[in-house]
Write a protein that holds these residues in place. Structure first.
Motif, PDB file in Angstrom:
ATOM      1  N   SER A 196      -7.653  -6.878   2.824  1.00  0.00           N
ATOM      2  CA  SER A 196      -7.924  -5.584   3.431  1.00  0.00           C
ATOM      3  C   SER A 196      -7.012  -4.488   2.890  1.00  0.00           C
ATOM      4  CB  SER A 196      -7.830  -5.641   4.962  1.00  0.00           C
ATOM      5  OG  SER A 196      -8.275  -4.425   5.511  1.00  0.00           O
ATOM      6  N   HIS A 201     -10.744  -3.129  11.444  1.00  0.00           N
ATOM      7  CA  HIS A 201      -9.299  -2.899  11.403  1.00  0.00           C
ATOM      8  C   HIS A 201      -8.884  -2.250  12.719  1.00  0.00           C
ATOM      9  CE1 HIS A 201      -5.457  -1.327   9.814  1.00  0.00           C
ATOM     10  NE2 HIS A 201      -5.606  -2.231   8.873  1.00  0.00           N
ATOM     11  N   THR A 208     -17.220  -1.321   8.564  1.00  0.00           N
ATOM     12  CA  THR A 208     -16.532  -1.544   7.294  1.00  0.00           C
ATOM     13  C   THR A 208     -17.481  -2.348   6.416  1.00  0.00           C
ATOM     14  OG1 THR A 208     -14.505  -1.714   8.587  1.00  0.00           O
ATOM     15  CG2 THR A 208     -14.362  -2.383   6.294  1.00  0.00           C
ATOM     16  N   MET A 242      -0.046  -2.502   6.208  1.00  0.00           N
ATOM     17  CA  MET A 242      -0.244  -1.066   6.441  1.00  0.00           C
ATOM     18  C   MET A 242      -1.453  -0.553   5.723  1.00  0.00           C
ATOM     19  SD  MET A 242       2.075   1.326   4.169  1.00  0.00           S
ATOM     20  CE  MET A 242       0.843   2.586   4.346  1.00  0.00           C
TER      21      MET A 242
HETATM   22  C1  LIG Z   1      -5.444  -0.200   5.631  1.00  0.00           C
HETATM   23  C2  LIG Z   1      -6.674  -0.050   6.397  1.00  0.00           C
HETATM   24  C3  LIG Z   1      -6.805   1.000   7.327  1.00  0.00           C
HETATM   25  C4  LIG Z   1      -5.695   1.954   7.701  1.00  0.00           C
HETATM   26  O1  LIG Z   1      -5.134   2.647   6.622  1.00  0.00           O
HETATM   27  P1  LIG Z   1      -3.648   3.250   6.740  1.00  0.00           P
HETATM   28  O2  LIG Z   1      -3.452   4.030   5.485  1.00  0.00           O
HETATM   29  O3  LIG Z   1      -2.727   2.089   6.872  1.00  0.00           O
HETATM   30  O4  LIG Z   1      -3.601   4.103   7.960  1.00  0.00           O
HETATM   31  C5  LIG Z   1      -8.020   1.110   7.968  1.00  0.00           C
HETATM   32  N1  LIG Z   1      -9.026   0.259   7.735  1.00  0.00           N
HETATM   33  C6  LIG Z   1      -8.926  -0.763   6.854  1.00  0.00           C
HETATM   34  C7  LIG Z   1     -10.096  -1.685   6.620  1.00  0.00           C
HETATM   35  C8  LIG Z   1      -7.740  -0.960   6.153  1.00  0.00           C
HETATM   36  O5  LIG Z   1      -7.616  -1.969   5.301  1.00  0.00           O
END
Ligand SMILES: *Cc1c(COP(=O)(O)O)cnc(C)c1O
Length: 485
Positions: free
Chosen positions: A76, A169, A213, A485
Motif C-alpha cells: 500500500s 486505508h 481503492t 505512512m
Molecule cells: C498511504 C495511503 C494513504 C494516506 O496517505 P498519506 O500520505 O500517508 O496521508 C491513503 N490511502 C492509501 C491506500 C495509502 O496507501
C-alpha cells in the motif's frame, strides 16, 4: 553496534570550521535582541571537527534502514527506489532558492512546472483538472471530500453519509469524519472485492459518495468497477478513488475512464519522492469536469502572450472551497515527481506498472507454498498473505515474522493491514527491485517459515542482529495495528 552521542566526541576548542577574520563589525547580541530572548548561559553545544561529525552521522545512517540500503516491501505504501536525479533538479537554485512570497512574475518557471505537472497527472488518471495543494494523501482525501460536499451543496442537496469499503486505508473514514460525514462500511466479499449486494443495500438518498481503492488494498482489481460506478451515479452519489498507490495503473488504466469523479494521488508513493519518518508528502487531487469550479485557490493559469506562454496565479474563483495549504503545496515534492514523470515518459510509466505487477506476482508465486493466501492468486502490484498457519501451528505471529525479517536485512512489509485479513502481511516489492533481490527476500521469508516450524523461539525472540533488539511487546497483545505512512 552502538553509536555514542555527538556530545561524547566533543572536546573544548575543537572546531568544524575556520574563518580567517571578518570584515564586518559584529553587533553584540544584547543590541540585536530583546533581553527576554537572550540566553542566560552559553548553549552547551558539542565541539567536534568536521571529519568526526560526518563519520558520526554516516554511522548513524548505517544503523538506520532506508530504501537506498535495501528493499522496502511496504504494501500500500509504495517505497520504491528514488532516482537521484530527482534530488538534483530539486536543488537547482531556480527552484531551491525561490521565496514563497516573491512576485509571481519572477517565478514563471515554478508556475510552469506546476501547470505541466497538473496536466500530466490529469492525463495519467483521466481527470479534467488537478490541484497540487494537499500536503499528503490523507490531506488529499479531505480536499476531495470537501469538493464532493461543495458539489452536493451547489445542487441544493444535503447528504451526510460516505460509504467506505472495509478493506480501505484507515485514513478514508478518518478524512470523512473530519469533513463532517458519517461513514458507513461496505463489505468485501469472499474473494476480496467489494460486495455489490451490500453496496446496493447501503446506497440511499443520504449517500454523498463511495470511497474506493482500485486495485484495492489486497492488490485485486475491482472488476465490477463499471457496474459500481453506474450504481453510485444512478443514486446521485459521486465516486471517490483513493489513488495513493497507482503503481498498477500507470499507462494501463485510468480512474477517470472507470467513472471516478475524484481521485487523489500520493506523489510520495507512486511518483517516487522519498517518504517515511513523517514527510514531506504531496497528495494532489484530480476531479472530473463537474467539480473543477470548486478546486482550491490559487490555481495556475496559462495564457498565450506575445512572446510565448505566461503563467499566473488566479484566486478569483467564487465557487472554490478556498485554500487547503499555505503557499502552493510541498513544492520540492512536486519538482521530484515532475522529474520522475518526465524522465520516464509515457512508455516508461507503463513499464513501471508492468514491472511492478510482474515483480509482485513472481514474489507471490515463490511464497504461496509456505504462507496462506486468503484471496485469489491473481494480483496486481501487491498482495496480502496471512500468517494464520504459523500462528495456529507454532504460536508465531505475523509481528514475529516481521521482526525476524529485520535479522535477514530486510525492512518488514506492512502488517495487520488491511483489517479484513487476519495476521496480514501485505507485500509490495515495486518495480525497482531486481530478480536477485526478490529472490533474497523470498529466501528469507521461506527460511522464516521453516524456523517457525522447527525452532519457533528463533522467530518469537527476533530480532537479534539489529542495533535495538526485541522490545517489550506487552502492547502487541492488545492487538497492535501497525501500518505505514
Ligand atoms: C498511504 C495511503 C494513504 C494516506 O496517505 P498519506 O500520505 O500517508 O496521508 C491513503 N490511502 C492509501 C491506500 C495509502 O496507501
Amino acid at each position: 553496534m552502538k553509536e555514542k552521542l555527538i556530545f561524547d566526541f566533543s572536546a573544548s576548542g575543537r572546531k568544524g570550521y575556520s574563518l580567517s577574520g571578518r570584515d564586518l563589525p559584529m553587533q553584540p547580541a544584547e543590541k540585536l535582541l530583546p533581553a527576554k530572548f537572550l540566553r542566560r548561559q552559553p548553549a552547551a553545544l558539542p565541539e567536534v571537527p568536521e571529519s568526526e561529525v560526518v563519520r558520526h552521522f554516516i554511522r548513524l545512517s548505517n544503523l538506520n534502514y532506508h530504501v537506498d540500503k535495501n528493499m522496502y516491501p511496504l504494501g500500500s505504501c509504495t517505497m520504491k527506489y528514488n532516482p537521484k536525479i530527482n534530488d538534483y533538479t530539486c536543488d537547482l537554485p531556480g527552484f531551491s532558492a525561490l521565496h514563497p512570497l516573491q512576485p509571481e512574475e519572477t517565478a514563471g518557471g515554478a508556475l510552469q512546472l506546476m501547470h505541466e505537472l497538473s496536466s500530466m497527472l490529469a492525463e495519467i488518471a483521466g481527470m479534467a483538472a488537478v490541484t497540487l495543494q494537499p500536503a499528503a494523501g490523507a490531506h488529499g482525501e479531505l480536499t476531495g471530500i470537501l469538493l464532493i460536499k461543495k458539489y452536493h451543496e451547489s445542487k441544493g442537496s444535503k447528504r451526510s453519509t460516505l460509504l467506505v469499503v472495509d478493506s480501505a486505508h484507515g485514513t478514508n473514514p478518518a478524512s470523512a469524519a473530519i469533513a463532517g460525514y458519517r461513514t458507513v462500511s461496505v463489505k468485501s466479499n469472499a474473494i476480496g472485492r467489494t460486495d455489490l449486494d451490500d453496496l446496493r443495500s447501503k446506497l440511499d438518498g443520504d449517500v454523498a459518495a463511495l470511497m474506493l481503492t482500485n486495485p484495492n488494498t489486497i492488490g485485486l482489481f475491482e472488476k465490477e468497477i463499471v457496474e459500481i460506478s453506474r450504481m453510485v451515479h444512478e443514486n446521485g452519489s459521486l465516486l471517490y478513488m483513493d489513488g495513493a498507490n497507482m503503481n498498477a495503473l500507470l499507462g494501463i488504466a485510468r480512474p477517470g475512464d472507470m467513472g471516478f469523479d475524484v481521485v487523489h494521488y500520493n506523489l510520495h508513493k507512486t511518483f517516487s519522492a522519498p517518504h517515511g519518518g513523517g514527510g514531506p508528502g504531496s497528495g494532489p487531487v484530480g476531479v472530473s469536469e463537474a467539480l473543477v469550479p470548486f478546486l482550491p485557490v490559487p490555481v495556475v493559469e496559462k495564457t498565450e502572450g506575445p512572446d510565448g506562454p505566461r503563467y499566473r496565479l488566479v484566486s478569483d474563483r467564487p465557487g472554490s472551497i478556498g485554500r487547503m495549504m499555505n503557499f502552493y503545496g510541498n513544492f520540492s515534492v512536486l519538482v521530484r515527481a515532475y522529474t520522475y514523470i518526465r524522465m520516464l515518459g509515457p512508455d516508461g510509466l507503463r513499464r513501471v506498472s508492468e514491472n511492478a505487477i510482474i515483480n509482485a506476482n513472481y514474489l507471490l508465486s515463490r511464497l504461496t507454498s509456505s504462507y496462506d493466501l486468503p484471496f485469489p492468486k491473481q494480483v496486481l502490484h501487491e498482495f496480502c498473505l496471512s500468517g494464520d498457519r504459523q500462528k495456529k501451528s507454532h504460536g508465531v505471529k505475523t509481528l514475529d515474522i516481521a521482526k525476524r525479517l529485520l535479522d535477514y536485512g530486510f525492512h518488514a512489509p506492512t502488517i495487520y493491514f488491511p483489517l479484513i485479513v487476519s495476521e496480514a502481511l501485505m507485500i509490495e516489492p515495486t518495480e525497482t527491485e531486481s530478480r536477485e533481490t526478490l529472490d533474497l527476500f523470498a529466501d528469507a521469508m521461506l527460511k522464516i517459515a521453516e524456523e517457525a516450524e522447527q525452532s519457533p523461539e528463533t522467530v518469537t525472540g527476533a530480532p537479534v542482529n539489529t542495533p535495538v533488539t526485541r522490545l517489550d511487546e506487552a502492547m502487541a497483545s492488545r492487538q497492535l495495528n501497525i501500518c505505514c505512512m
